[in-house]
Write an enzyme that holds these catalytic residues in place. Structure first.
Site, PDB file in Angstrom:
ATOM      1  N   TYR A 103      -1.503   0.111   9.725  1.00  0.00           N
ATOM      2  CA  TYR A 103      -1.926  -0.352   8.531  1.00  0.00           C
ATOM      3  C   TYR A 103      -0.667  -0.698   8.283  1.00  0.00           C
ATOM      4  O   TYR A 103      -0.324  -1.579   6.714  1.00  0.00           O
ATOM      5  CB  TYR A 103      -3.335   0.002   8.241  1.00  0.00           C
ATOM      6  CG  TYR A 103      -3.402  -0.115   6.589  1.00  0.00           C
ATOM      7  CD1 TYR A 103      -3.765  -1.793   6.400  1.00  0.00           C
ATOM      8  CD2 TYR A 103      -3.138   0.800   5.601  1.00  0.00           C
ATOM      9  CE1 TYR A 103      -3.813  -1.940   4.930  1.00  0.00           C
ATOM     10  CE2 TYR A 103      -2.930  -0.117   4.326  1.00  0.00           C
ATOM     11  CZ  TYR A 103      -3.686  -0.580   4.309  1.00  0.00           C
ATOM     12  OH  TYR A 103      -3.421  -1.491   2.226  1.00  0.00           O
TER      13      TYR A 103
ATOM     14  N   SER B 217       0.519  -1.323   0.259  1.00  0.00           N
ATOM     15  CA  SER B 217       0.221  -0.027   0.225  1.00  0.00           C
ATOM     16  C   SER B 217       0.500   1.187  -0.008  1.00  0.00           C
ATOM     17  O   SER B 217       2.602   1.231   0.446  1.00  0.00           O
ATOM     18  CB  SER B 217      -0.790   0.340   1.401  1.00  0.00           C
ATOM     19  OG  SER B 217      -1.069   0.589   1.557  1.00  0.00           O
TER      20      SER B 217
ATOM     21  N   LYS C   4       2.272  -3.652   6.612  1.00  0.00           N
ATOM     22  CA  LYS C   4       2.911  -3.524   5.010  1.00  0.00           C
ATOM     23  C   LYS C   4       3.827  -3.514   4.862  1.00  0.00           C
ATOM     24  O   LYS C   4       4.920  -4.225   4.180  1.00  0.00           O
ATOM     25  CB  LYS C   4       1.847  -2.798   3.790  1.00  0.00           C
ATOM     26  CG  LYS C   4       0.200  -2.742   4.023  1.00  0.00           C
ATOM     27  CD  LYS C   4       0.061  -3.977   3.613  1.00  0.00           C
ATOM     28  CE  LYS C   4      -0.998  -4.401   3.878  1.00  0.00           C
ATOM     29  NZ  LYS C   4      -2.117  -6.123   3.021  1.00  0.00           N
TER      30      LYS C   4
END
Ligand code: UDP
Length: 331
Positions: free
Chosen positions: A141, A117, A145
């Site tokens: 988040y 991402s 990643k």
């Protein structure tokens, strides 16, 4: 190839499954169905319900299916939610992927395409963002990643696992049959379209005092079919080596510009209410996708924001209550 798509019942995963099948690949979908939709998985794909954190379920799957490659879309995806529940994100998105990677290595499946991402960059040093910018996520988040991307280097050098990490910017739009259906919905475009459908009164606009021309955040919207196409190219790329690529169209739109585009597409006034900034939101994320173009041969086809929003609008109108209410919407 025989491809395992983890999270293949979800938004981008299901579009990829459909493109893989059209290109003649054999597909198994592994999905815990917490956010995926059975209706989104084409009948020609085999669907196995299970969670990547379940080592025994993975071992059974890898022993019975002869796989050539794995594409991973699983995990949790809401940057805002990850600020409230970091541990949950680390469990699904880091522990789960490590279990998957260890199973792959144990069974000699050594090609991996990873959904990363733009959130790995945090507040970028400059836009458009190139892949060599530092990874400084500003929400858990993005941290998950970045963590997997870092681990993958070692799986490559020590275990021979060839991988491609695809750093998506903002996935958007729909195909004729497959679209975005999250519950609860947190993403801007579907929320805007739910207002146009009369399902919400207004769009809560998170922050209007950012240092941008109209005070709202800027994002790079990339059509879901173009993202799916990049995964097929990435799978081929794994035959020759590993890499990391941004996937965006290279042009940013502010949240207000997205809402304006949706007003034009839907003909609905789409009221907006200014609200506080959402924690963990970077100001502007715009990709340089030159590397994906040069090395993967990726050519995004649907790049106009209005076209992207129009494709989403068609899907939302035919599926006003998502997959579960699809029949009702078609009547
Ligand atoms: N956003 C908003 N209202 C909403 C949902 C999102 O103002 O109801 C904003 C959000 O704060 C961010 C942008 O829209 O600035 C894109 O958010 P989204 O959740 O769609 O994607 P993200 O960039 O977080 O992956």
């Amino acid at each position: 190839m025989r491809v395992l798509v983890v999270g293949g019942a979800g938004y981008i995963g299901s579009v990829t499954v459909s493109e893989l099948l059209e290109s003649g690949h054999e597909v198994t979908v592994f999905d815990n169905m917490s956010t995926g939709h059975r209706e989104a998985v084409p009948a020609k794909a085999q669907l196995v319900s299970g969670d990547v954190r379940d080592e025994a379920a993975l071992a059974q799957l890898f022993s019975s299916a002869k796989l050539d490659a794995v594409i991973y879309y699983g995990g949790l995806i809401a940057a805002g939610e990850s600020m409230q529940k970091p541990g949950l994100y680390f469990d699904h998105n880091v522990s789960g992927v490590i279990t998957l990677l260890n199973t792959m290595v144990a069974h000699g499946v050594l090609r991996f395409v990873f959904s990363s991402s733009a959130a790995v960059y945090g507040e970028p040093e400059a836009v458009p963002i190139t892949e060599d910018q530092p990874l400084r996520p500003v929400n858990p988040y993005g941290e998950t990643k970045a963590a997997i991307e870092r681990l993958l280097r070692w799986y490559d050098s020590q275990c021979g696992l060839r991988h491609v990490s695809l750093r998506y910017f903002n996935a958007a739009g729909a195909t004729a049959n497959l679209g975005e259906d999250h519950s609860p919905e947190t993403h801007l475009i579907p929320i805007v379209l739910q207002v146009a459908l009369g399902q919400r009164e207004y769009v809560p606009l998170f922050g209007s005092d950012y240092p941008t021309p109209d005070g709202t955040c800027i994002r790079d919207y990339v059509h879901v079919s173009d993202l799916a196409e990049a995964h097929l190219l990435a799978m081929q790329r794994c035959k020759v080596g590993s890499g990391v690529y941004n996937l965006g169209v290279g042009h940013g739109f502010s949240n207000l510009e997205v809402i304006e585009a949706a007003r034009r597409v839907t003909g609905h006034p789409i009221p907006v209410r200014n609200e506080a900034r959402r924690a963990g939101d970077p100001v502007a994320l715009v990709a340089s996708a030159e590397k994906a173009k040069a090395e993967l041969g990726w050519r995004p086809k649907i790049t106009a924001l209005e076209e992207i929003v129009a494709s989403a609008w068609r899907w939302h109108r035919s599926h006003p209550h998502g997959y579960s209410g699809a029949e009702e919407g078609r009547r």
